[in-house]
Design a protein around this motif. Structure first.
Motif, PDB file in Angstrom:
ATOM      1  N   ASN A 164       0.928  -1.166  -0.025  1.00 42.85           N
ATOM      2  CA  ASN A 164      -0.205  -0.080   0.049  1.00 42.85           C
ATOM      3  C   ASN A 164       0.822   1.409   0.099  1.00 42.85           C
ATOM      4  O   ASN A 164       1.409   1.705   1.112  1.00 42.85           O
ATOM      5  CB  ASN A 164      -0.857  -0.171   1.296  1.00 42.85           C
ATOM      6  CG  ASN A 164      -1.823   1.256   1.517  1.00 42.85           C
ATOM      7  OD1 ASN A 164      -1.443   2.067   0.819  1.00 42.85           O
ATOM      8  ND2 ASN A 164      -2.446   1.404   2.473  1.00 42.85           N
ATOM      9  N   PRO A 165       0.918   1.947  -0.972  1.00 34.56           N
ATOM     10  CA  PRO A 165       1.778   3.262  -1.215  1.00 34.56           C
ATOM     11  C   PRO A 165       1.540   4.279  -0.056  1.00 34.56           C
ATOM     12  O   PRO A 165       2.146   5.101   0.082  1.00 34.56           O
ATOM     13  CB  PRO A 165       1.759   3.588  -2.579  1.00 34.56           C
ATOM     14  CG  PRO A 165       0.531   3.025  -2.986  1.00 34.56           C
ATOM     15  CD  PRO A 165       0.233   1.769  -2.420  1.00 34.56           C
ATOM     16  N   ASP A 166       0.272   4.278   0.466  1.00 30.85           N
ATOM     17  CA  ASP A 166      -0.257   5.514   1.028  1.00 30.85           C
ATOM     18  C   ASP A 166      -0.014   4.931   2.605  1.00 30.85           C
ATOM     19  O   ASP A 166      -0.423   5.895   3.491  1.00 30.85           O
ATOM     20  CB  ASP A 166      -1.869   5.720   0.784  1.00 30.85           C
ATOM     21  CG  ASP A 166      -2.107   6.066  -0.566  1.00 30.85           C
ATOM     22  OD1 ASP A 166      -1.447   6.879  -1.061  1.00 30.85           O
ATOM     23  OD2 ASP A 166      -3.010   5.737  -1.122  1.00 30.85           O
ATOM     24  N   SER A 167       0.398   3.829   2.756  1.00 34.11           N
ATOM     25  CA  SER A 167       0.656   3.463   4.236  1.00 34.11           C
ATOM     26  C   SER A 167       1.714   4.342   4.867  1.00 34.11           C
ATOM     27  O   SER A 167       2.828   4.513   4.512  1.00 34.11           O
ATOM     28  CB  SER A 167       0.783   2.141   4.645  1.00 34.11           C
ATOM     29  OG  SER A 167       1.024   1.737   5.699  1.00 34.11           O
TER      30      SER A 167
ATOM     31  N   GLY B 273       0.827   1.024  14.920  1.00 34.99           N
ATOM     32  CA  GLY B 273      -0.389   1.756  15.642  1.00 34.99           C
ATOM     33  C   GLY B 273      -1.173   2.430  14.631  1.00 34.99           C
ATOM     34  O   GLY B 273      -2.575   2.440  14.767  1.00 34.99           O
ATOM     35  N   LYS B 274      -0.624   3.082  13.300  1.00 32.30           N
ATOM     36  CA  LYS B 274      -1.382   3.528  12.413  1.00 32.30           C
ATOM     37  C   LYS B 274      -2.081   2.651  11.435  1.00 32.30           C
ATOM     38  O   LYS B 274      -3.345   3.026  10.841  1.00 32.30           O
ATOM     39  CB  LYS B 274      -0.650   4.883  11.701  1.00 32.30           C
ATOM     40  CG  LYS B 274      -0.292   6.091  12.786  1.00 32.30           C
ATOM     41  CD  LYS B 274       0.486   7.030  11.850  1.00 32.30           C
ATOM     42  CE  LYS B 274       1.130   8.025  12.924  1.00 32.30           C
ATOM     43  NZ  LYS B 274       2.298   8.691  12.171  1.00 32.30           N
ATOM     44  N   ASN B 275      -1.191   1.645  11.372  1.00 30.84           N
ATOM     45  CA  ASN B 275      -1.626   0.921   9.994  1.00 30.84           C
ATOM     46  C   ASN B 275      -2.026  -0.491  10.376  1.00 30.84           C
ATOM     47  O   ASN B 275      -3.264  -0.939  10.086  1.00 30.84           O
ATOM     48  CB  ASN B 275      -0.811   0.995   8.901  1.00 30.84           C
ATOM     49  CG  ASN B 275      -0.347   2.431   8.427  1.00 30.84           C
ATOM     50  OD1 ASN B 275       0.799   2.780   8.812  1.00 30.84           O
ATOM     51  ND2 ASN B 275      -1.264   3.083   7.757  1.00 30.84           N
ATOM     52  N   ILE B 276      -1.228  -1.285  10.863  1.00 27.85           N
ATOM     53  CA  ILE B 276      -1.328  -2.771  11.210  1.00 27.85           C
ATOM     54  C   ILE B 276      -2.565  -3.137  11.822  1.00 27.85           C
ATOM     55  O   ILE B 276      -3.363  -3.900  11.575  1.00 27.85           O
ATOM     56  CB  ILE B 276      -0.153  -3.420  11.832  1.00 27.85           C
ATOM     57  CG1 ILE B 276       1.081  -3.144  10.713  1.00 27.85           C
ATOM     58  CG2 ILE B 276      -0.284  -4.779  11.789  1.00 27.85           C
ATOM     59  CD1 ILE B 276       0.827  -3.892   9.243  1.00 27.85           C
ATOM     60  N   ILE B 277      -2.554  -2.451  13.215  1.00 27.18           N
ATOM     61  CA  ILE B 277      -3.485  -2.710  14.198  1.00 27.18           C
ATOM     62  C   ILE B 277      -5.102  -2.370  13.531  1.00 27.18           C
ATOM     63  O   ILE B 277      -6.011  -3.143  13.631  1.00 27.18           O
ATOM     64  CB  ILE B 277      -3.453  -1.850  15.241  1.00 27.18           C
ATOM     65  CG1 ILE B 277      -2.020  -2.186  16.009  1.00 27.18           C
ATOM     66  CG2 ILE B 277      -4.512  -2.199  16.496  1.00 27.18           C
ATOM     67  CD1 ILE B 277      -1.731  -3.799  16.490  1.00 27.18           C
ATOM     68  N   PRO B 278      -5.349  -1.166  12.901  1.00 29.34           N
ATOM     69  CA  PRO B 278      -6.672  -0.827  12.348  1.00 29.34           C
ATOM     70  C   PRO B 278      -7.037  -1.843  11.289  1.00 29.34           C
ATOM     71  O   PRO B 278      -7.939  -2.172  11.218  1.00 29.34           O
ATOM     72  CB  PRO B 278      -6.505   0.470  11.835  1.00 29.34           C
ATOM     73  CG  PRO B 278      -5.272   1.246  12.748  1.00 29.34           C
ATOM     74  CD  PRO B 278      -4.357   0.196  13.015  1.00 29.34           C
ATOM     75  N   SER B 279      -5.906  -2.285  10.303  1.00 34.42           N
ATOM     76  CA  SER B 279      -6.030  -3.118   9.348  1.00 34.42           C
ATOM     77  C   SER B 279      -6.678  -4.436   9.981  1.00 34.42           C
ATOM     78  O   SER B 279      -7.622  -5.340   9.301  1.00 34.42           O
ATOM     79  CB  SER B 279      -4.885  -3.298   8.530  1.00 34.42           C
ATOM     80  OG  SER B 279      -4.836  -2.189   7.840  1.00 34.42           O
TER      81      SER B 279
END
Length: 408
Positions: free
Chosen positions: A215-218, A223-229
């Motif tokens: 994901n180029p926008d990650s 905290g910001k990406n893996i956990i929410p995903s």
């Protein structure tokens, strides 16, 4: 047959922190390598926690100013991590087939080291930060993770409501299952603050890291990406409540406070606990010497010190000399510092290899100072120089002080 043996749990310790809020203390040293508590470096705490918890395979991910940290960790022998299979391995960013990127975020740092993890084919991966002071049994957290059948378990600390907006907050159901994660919320719904300590079931972690990298926008951040995903993907995430002392020593004041928490009877944080020892690589120094006429109270004095003056409420690292008539109060004095006759050091942090000249005055009393005075590594403070509380002194600011350009 592979030379690597399957491990149930491998730890990945994120130790690349620049530590810019520690100013001069991290100009040449990564934050996890900053000295602490008389004979330790910050990274000794998570490393010791690993070995005390029965985790014998640890990857240390370095980035900023790694030299001191790499040299310090060496073969891992002080922590009993010099194993023929497993042990400790330093993992800097490296040039792969496609790019030579620095670690872009915490998730990308682990992604870049999937080959290292795959060697051991772990069932679980423990992810840690290298810049916190605490004692924790990761084995108990792993048992919790297994009992819950979790895909990810996040250690949380119950923080005061007024401080909760400074943290990533885990909102949970009564059974501890996380249904929502909020990064530094203005109106926190709970006080379960993430400690940045995660246990993942490796199969799930690997899947989400590979997807995140595409994901180029990650921001490539846990905290910001893996956990929410993972939450959006319906995975099972649980909060593991931690009770005990924990401090993020990312600022000058928190570093000073954590050092002071080792003092007192009983101290706020007990490093004398024989059942949970903190291991370190320590310099070979003779026993400390306390001279006639010296005055000592409520202080930790390490090996190799010569104390002839007054030391109160202070942490004194190895090889420090406090001359007759000199006073050190409410301060952290790092290795091989000389405090000359008649000098006074109050409410300060003095980095290693500093000479405080005769009659010099560093800092002010805790009650009247604007802040903690910090003297950078290797400086020589001329005699009778006065340095106010709250000043961060490196080579260039010292020159200005000596030349009268900087407010002393």
């Amino acid at each position: 047959m592979s030379m690597y043996k399957k491990k149930e749990c491998v730890a990945m310790l994120l130790a690349g922190g620049q530590g810019s809020r520690l100013y001069t203390l991290t100009e040449k040293t990564a934050k996890p390598a900053v000295l602490f508590g008389g004979k330790y470096r910050i990274i000794d705490f998570p490393l010791s926690n690993c070995v005390n918890s029965g985790i014998d395979t640890v990857g240390v991910l370095t980035q900023y100013q790694p030299l001191v940290l790499n040299e310090y960790i060496g073969n891992g022998q002080p922590w009993d991590l010099d194993r023929s299979v497993g042990g400790v391995m330093v993992l800097p960013p490296y040039q792969g087939n496609k790019s030579a990127d620095w670690y872009k975020g915490t998730a990308n740092a682990i992604y870049q080291n999937l080959n290292f993890l795959d060697r051991y084919d772990p069932t679980y991966v423990l992810i840690l930060s290298g810049d916190h002071i605490y004692k924790m049994d990761y084995g108990a957290m792993l048992s919790f993770h297994k009992e819950k059948g979790a895909d990810c378990t996040i250690a949380v600390l119950d923080v005061p409501l007024e401080e909760a907006s400074r943290f990533g907050i885990m909102n949970t159901r009564d059974n501890g299952e996380i249904y929502e994660f909020e990064e530094k919320p203005a109106q926190p719904k709970s006080t379960n603050a993430s400690m940045g300590i995660y246990i993942f079931t490796y199969e799930k972690l690997r899947k989400y890291l590979v997807e995140d990298e595409k994901n180029p926008d990650s921001d490539n951040d846990f905290g910001k990406n893996i956990i929410p995903s993972m939450l959006a993907g319906g995975e099972k995430l649980y909060a593991y409540p931690f009770e005990g002392y924990w401090k993020d020593v990312g600022t000058i004041s928190s570093l000073w406070e954590a050092n002071m928490d080792l003092l007192g009877n009983p101290p706020n944080f007990n490093i004398h606990d024989k059942s949970w020892r903190i291991f370190s690589r320590t310099p070979a120094q003779p026993a400390q010497y306390i001279g006639n006429g010296a005055s000592l109270s409520n202080s930790l004095i390490t090996e190799g010190c010569e104390i002839y003056g007054t030391v109160e409420n202070s942490i004194i690292f190895s090889g420090v000399r406090v001359a007759p008539g000199a006073t050190v109060r409410d301060s952290v004095i790092m290795r091989n510092v000389e405090v000359c006759e008649g000098a006074t050091v109050e409410y300060s942090i003095i980095d290693s290899n500093v000479k405080v000249g005769s009659g010099a005055k560093i800092g002010e009393s805790k009650e009247s100072a604007d802040g903690i005075a910090v003297i950078g590594v290797g400086l020589e403070i001329p005699e009778n120089t006065q340095i106010k509380g709250g000043l961060m002194v490196n080579k260039s600011t010292l020159k200005d002080i000596i030349n009268g350009k900087e407010e002393k």
